[in-house]
Write a protein that holds these residues in place. Sequence first.
Motif: not given
Length: 142
Positions: A8-10, A30-31, A52-53, A112-117
Motif C-alpha cells: 500500500a505504501d509503494v 518496478w522490479d 522495467r525497461v 510488491v516484493r521487497a519494496g518493488r512492483i
Amino acid sequence: MDATSTPADVYRHGLRLLLDKNIAAWVDLWDEQGIFEFPFAPDGWPRWLEGRVAVAEYMRGYPDHIDLHDFPRVEIIETVDPEVIVVEMRGVGRLVATDAPFDMSYIAVVTVRAGRITRYRDYWNPLAVQDPAVHFTGTGDN
C-alpha cells in the motif's frame, strides 16, 4: 521506497509520482523483471509488458497524453497474501491533445516484493477512452 515498505505504501507513493509527472521515479518502483498486464486491452494495444525497461518505454510519453490532476478515490484492499493488494480508484485530469476531460475508474491487482512492483494487472475500461491520441506505447498511453 525500501524493502520494508508495504504494498500500500509503494502504491500510494507511485500515485503521488504520477501526479507529479515523475515517470522515471514511478518506473524505479518496478522490479527489473516486473510484469505489467492489461487484460482488457483492445486489439492493437499491449496486453503484457515484461521488465522495467518495457514499462519505462510504455510510460515514457504518459504526461504528454494524459495530464492527471487527482485520484479522488483510492481504496486499497489487503489480501490474505501480504504482498498483494487490490486497488479500486478513480483518476481525473485532461487529455492533452484535445483538452477533453479524463475520468477513468480502475481496478488493479498489484504484487510488491521487497519494496518493488513485481506484477501489476490493470483492469481499466478501454471503451472509456475513445481518443486515439491517448493510445501510447512509448510515445503515448494505454
